[in-house]
Design a protein around this motif. Structure first.
Motif, PDB file in Angstrom:
ATOM      1  N   SER A 201       0.816  -1.216   0.000  1.00 26.88           N
ATOM      2  CA  SER A 201       0.000   0.000   0.000  1.00 26.88           C
ATOM      3  C   SER A 201       0.851   1.268   0.000  1.00 26.88           C
ATOM      4  O   SER A 201       0.311   2.373  -0.117  1.00 26.88           O
ATOM      5  CB  SER A 201      -0.930   0.010   1.215  1.00 26.88           C
ATOM      6  OG  SER A 201      -0.165  -0.022   2.413  1.00 26.88           O
ATOM      7  N   LEU A 219      -3.276  -4.706  -8.191  1.00 31.19           N
ATOM      8  CA  LEU A 219      -4.052  -3.585  -7.655  1.00 31.19           C
ATOM      9  C   LEU A 219      -4.795  -3.875  -6.354  1.00 31.19           C
ATOM     10  O   LEU A 219      -5.065  -2.925  -5.598  1.00 31.19           O
ATOM     11  CB  LEU A 219      -5.012  -3.063  -8.729  1.00 31.19           C
ATOM     12  CG  LEU A 219      -4.319  -2.467  -9.960  1.00 31.19           C
ATOM     13  CD1 LEU A 219      -5.337  -1.881 -10.927  1.00 31.19           C
ATOM     14  CD2 LEU A 219      -3.296  -1.405  -9.556  1.00 31.19           C
ATOM     15  N   SER A 221      -3.529  -4.820  -3.820  1.00 30.32           N
ATOM     16  CA  SER A 221      -2.607  -4.369  -2.772  1.00 30.32           C
ATOM     17  C   SER A 221      -2.722  -2.875  -2.519  1.00 30.32           C
ATOM     18  O   SER A 221      -2.079  -2.346  -1.615  1.00 30.32           O
ATOM     19  CB  SER A 221      -1.161  -4.705  -3.164  1.00 30.32           C
ATOM     20  OG  SER A 221      -0.967  -6.099  -3.254  1.00 30.32           O
ATOM     21  N   ASN A 222      -3.554  -2.182  -3.325  1.00 31.07           N
ATOM     22  CA  ASN A 222      -3.767  -0.740  -3.175  1.00 31.07           C
ATOM     23  C   ASN A 222      -2.465   0.070  -3.189  1.00 31.07           C
ATOM     24  O   ASN A 222      -2.174   0.815  -2.240  1.00 31.07           O
ATOM     25  CB  ASN A 222      -4.550  -0.435  -1.893  1.00 31.07           C
ATOM     26  CG  ASN A 222      -6.010  -0.777  -2.027  1.00 31.07           C
ATOM     27  OD1 ASN A 222      -6.611  -0.613  -3.092  1.00 31.07           O
ATOM     28  ND2 ASN A 222      -6.599  -1.272  -0.953  1.00 31.07           N
ATOM     29  N   LYS A 224       0.092   2.966  -3.548  1.00 34.31           N
ATOM     30  CA  LYS A 224      -0.161   4.388  -3.292  1.00 34.31           C
ATOM     31  C   LYS A 224      -0.296   5.182  -4.586  1.00 34.31           C
ATOM     32  O   LYS A 224      -1.157   6.051  -4.718  1.00 34.31           O
ATOM     33  CB  LYS A 224       0.982   4.957  -2.438  1.00 34.31           C
ATOM     34  CG  LYS A 224       0.736   6.358  -1.904  1.00 34.31           C
ATOM     35  CD  LYS A 224      -0.399   6.399  -0.914  1.00 34.31           C
ATOM     36  CE  LYS A 224      -0.129   5.559   0.318  1.00 34.31           C
ATOM     37  NZ  LYS A 224       0.936   6.117   1.184  1.00 34.31           N
ATOM     38  N   TYR A 242     -10.195  -0.205  -8.099  1.00 32.94           N
ATOM     39  CA  TYR A 242      -9.037   0.621  -7.755  1.00 32.94           C
ATOM     40  C   TYR A 242      -9.183   2.025  -8.331  1.00 32.94           C
ATOM     41  O   TYR A 242      -8.945   3.020  -7.634  1.00 32.94           O
ATOM     42  CB  TYR A 242      -7.752  -0.022  -8.267  1.00 32.94           C
ATOM     43  CG  TYR A 242      -6.520   0.799  -7.959  1.00 32.94           C
ATOM     44  CD1 TYR A 242      -5.924   0.746  -6.703  1.00 32.94           C
ATOM     45  CD2 TYR A 242      -5.976   1.659  -8.913  1.00 32.94           C
ATOM     46  CE1 TYR A 242      -4.812   1.523  -6.409  1.00 32.94           C
ATOM     47  CE2 TYR A 242      -4.867   2.439  -8.629  1.00 32.94           C
ATOM     48  CZ  TYR A 242      -4.289   2.366  -7.368  1.00 32.94           C
ATOM     49  OH  TYR A 242      -3.185   3.141  -7.079  1.00 32.94           O
ATOM     50  N   LYS A 245     -11.162   4.609  -6.479  1.00 31.92           N
ATOM     51  CA  LYS A 245     -10.586   5.125  -5.240  1.00 31.92           C
ATOM     52  C   LYS A 245      -9.473   6.133  -5.482  1.00 31.92           C
ATOM     53  O   LYS A 245      -8.824   6.578  -4.540  1.00 31.92           O
ATOM     54  CB  LYS A 245     -10.038   3.962  -4.401  1.00 31.92           C
ATOM     55  CG  LYS A 245     -11.105   2.984  -3.928  1.00 31.92           C
ATOM     56  CD  LYS A 245     -10.535   1.931  -2.993  1.00 31.92           C
ATOM     57  CE  LYS A 245      -9.620   0.957  -3.712  1.00 31.92           C
ATOM     58  NZ  LYS A 245      -9.197  -0.150  -2.827  1.00 31.92           N
ATOM     59  N   THR A 246      -9.247   6.479  -6.740  1.00 28.85           N
ATOM     60  CA  THR A 246      -8.106   7.327  -7.062  1.00 28.85           C
ATOM     61  C   THR A 246      -8.507   8.607  -7.773  1.00 28.85           C
ATOM     62  O   THR A 246      -9.592   8.728  -8.322  1.00 28.85           O
ATOM     63  CB  THR A 246      -7.113   6.583  -7.979  1.00 28.85           C
ATOM     64  OG1 THR A 246      -7.732   6.360  -9.263  1.00 28.85           O
ATOM     65  CG2 THR A 246      -6.693   5.256  -7.388  1.00 28.85           C
ATOM     66  N   LEU A 269      -4.020   7.340  -4.719  1.00 29.27           N
ATOM     67  CA  LEU A 269      -5.108   7.146  -3.769  1.00 29.27           C
ATOM     68  C   LEU A 269      -5.325   8.387  -2.932  1.00 29.27           C
ATOM     69  O   LEU A 269      -4.367   9.104  -2.616  1.00 29.27           O
ATOM     70  CB  LEU A 269      -4.811   5.971  -2.845  1.00 29.27           C
ATOM     71  CG  LEU A 269      -4.832   4.564  -3.465  1.00 29.27           C
ATOM     72  CD1 LEU A 269      -4.370   3.543  -2.439  1.00 29.27           C
ATOM     73  CD2 LEU A 269      -6.222   4.216  -3.951  1.00 29.27           C
ATOM     74  N   GLU A 273      -7.659   6.606   1.829  1.00 25.08           N
ATOM     75  CA  GLU A 273      -7.481   5.226   1.432  1.00 25.08           C
ATOM     76  C   GLU A 273      -6.115   4.689   1.803  1.00 25.08           C
ATOM     77  O   GLU A 273      -5.796   3.554   1.551  1.00 25.08           O
ATOM     78  CB  GLU A 273      -7.663   5.089  -0.091  1.00 25.08           C
ATOM     79  CG  GLU A 273      -9.055   5.468  -0.566  1.00 25.08           C
ATOM     80  CD  GLU A 273     -10.095   4.489  -0.085  1.00 25.08           C
ATOM     81  OE1 GLU A 273      -9.729   3.351   0.269  1.00 25.08           O
ATOM     82  OE2 GLU A 273     -11.274   4.843  -0.038  1.00 25.08           O
TER      83      GLU A 273
END
Length: 274
Positions: A201, A219, A221-222, A224, A242, A245-246, A269, A273
Motif C-alpha cells: 500500500s 491492484l 494491494s492498493n 499508493k 481501484y 478510489k483514485t 489514492l 485510502e
C-alpha cells in the motif's frame, strides 16, 4: 516459365522452429526462441467435470540483443534517450506536478498522500533487444520509459531524503545487458513473481506494459501511486474498483516517441485510502 534464377532460401532462416499454440487451440510453426506458448494441464477436479479448456500461458524468453552491442554502447544510447526525456514537456510537466504534490503534502494542504517507500516496475520491456524473433523493435519505447522511471525515482528519493530507496524491476524479456543497465542505475532486477510480491500500500507501481491479468493481481494491494494505463474501461471489476478510489492526471503527449506514454496516467489514492 519456371523461375530457375530464384535464390534458394538461406538454411539459417529455418533454424529455431517452434510450435506456437494460440488462445483458440490452433498450433502454428514459427522460428526464433523469443516467445512460445505453453499449454499447462492444471485442471482441478471441477474443471474436468465441466470439461473446461486447458489454461494457456504465454512464456517469454529474454530479448535478443545485437551480437556486437556492448554495455558501454548501451549505456551511451540510454544517456541520449534520457537527455531527450528530461528536456521534454512531458517530463517537465510531470516533475512540476510531483514536486507540487509533495510540497502540498508537507504543508498539509493536499488530500493525497505521496509518501511511498519504494517503486516496483512491471513490464518495462527490453532496452537492448528485439522481441518475437526480431520482428518487434521496442527498444526506444523501453529506453524512454526507463528514463522516466529513473527520474521519477530521483524525485521521490530526494523527497524522502533517503539513499536506500528501493526500486525493483521485473520482466521476463530482460537479458544480461538489460540487467546490467538497470543495476547500474541502482535498480534491483527480480524474477517472477518476486516483483508482484513487493507491491504494498506504500508502493509506486510503474507498469507501462503490464497485462490486465497482472494488474488484477497487483491492484488489490492498493499501491499508493500507479503510473500506467489508462486503467479505465478495462472490463475488469478489480481494476475498476481501484480506479474509483483514485484521482489521476494524464501525462502530456510525448512528441519524441508518442507510443512510449500513450494516454498514460498517474493515479494516486486519496489520503483516506492510505
Amino acid at each position: 516459365m519456371p523461375h530457375s534464377s530464384r535464390k534458394k532460401r538461406n538454411p539459417v532462416s529455418a533454424q529455431k522452429r517452434l510450435e506456437v499454440t494460440d488462445d483458440d487451440g490452433w498450433t502454428h510453426v514459427t522460428s526464433g526462441s523469443n516467445v512460445r506458448r505453453v499449454v499447462r494441464t492444471t485442471k482441478a477436479r471441477s474443471d474436468r467435470e465441466t470439461n473446461k479448456a486447458d489454461e494457456t500461458e504465454l512464456v517469454l524468453s529474454p530479448a535478443e540483443a545485437p551480437a556486437r552491442l556492448t554495455f558501454e554502447e548501451l549505456e551511451t544510447q540510454y544517456k541520449g534517450y534520457k537527455e531527450r526525456w528530461v528536456q521534454s514537456e512531458t517530463w517537465q510537466k510531470l516533475r512540476v506536478h510531483l514536486d507540487q504534490r509533495i510540497h502540498d503534502q508537507e504543508t498539509e494542504t493536499s488530500s493525497q498522500d505521496l509518501n511511498v517507500d519504494g517503486i516496483v516496475c512491471i513490464g518495462l520491456g527490453s532496452p537492448s533487444g528485439f522481441l518475437r524473433d526480431g520482428w518487434v523493435d521496442r527498444r526506444a519505447v523501453s529506453m524512454y520509459q526507463l528514463a522516466a522511471l529513473e527520474t521519477i525515482k530521483d524525485v521521490f528519493t530526494s523527497a524522502n531524503r533517503s539513499s536506500s530507496f528501493p526500486i525493483y524491476a521485473q520482466d521476463p524479456v530482460f537479458n544480461n545487458l538489460d540487467r546490467a543497465l538497470l543495476e547500474s542505475l541502482g535498480m534491483t532486477v527480480v524474477n517472477t513473481p518476486v516483483g508482484f510480491e513487493r507491491v504494498t500500500s506504500k508502493t509506486l507501481l510503474f507498469c507501462p506494459g503490464a497485462e490486465r491479468k497482472h494488474l488484477d493481481m497487483l491492484l488489490p494491494s492498493n499501491p499508493k501511486l500507479v503510473l500506467g494505463g489508462p486503467l479505465e474501461n478495462t472490463e475488469s471489476s478489480i481494476i475498476q474498483t481501484y480506479v474509483e478510489k483514485t484521482d489521476s492526471r494524464t501525462l502530456v503527449s510525448f512528441s519524441a516517441q508518442e507510443h512510449a506514454f500513450w494516454k498514460m496516467r498517474l493515479y494516486y489514492l486519496a489520503q483516506a485510502e492510505a
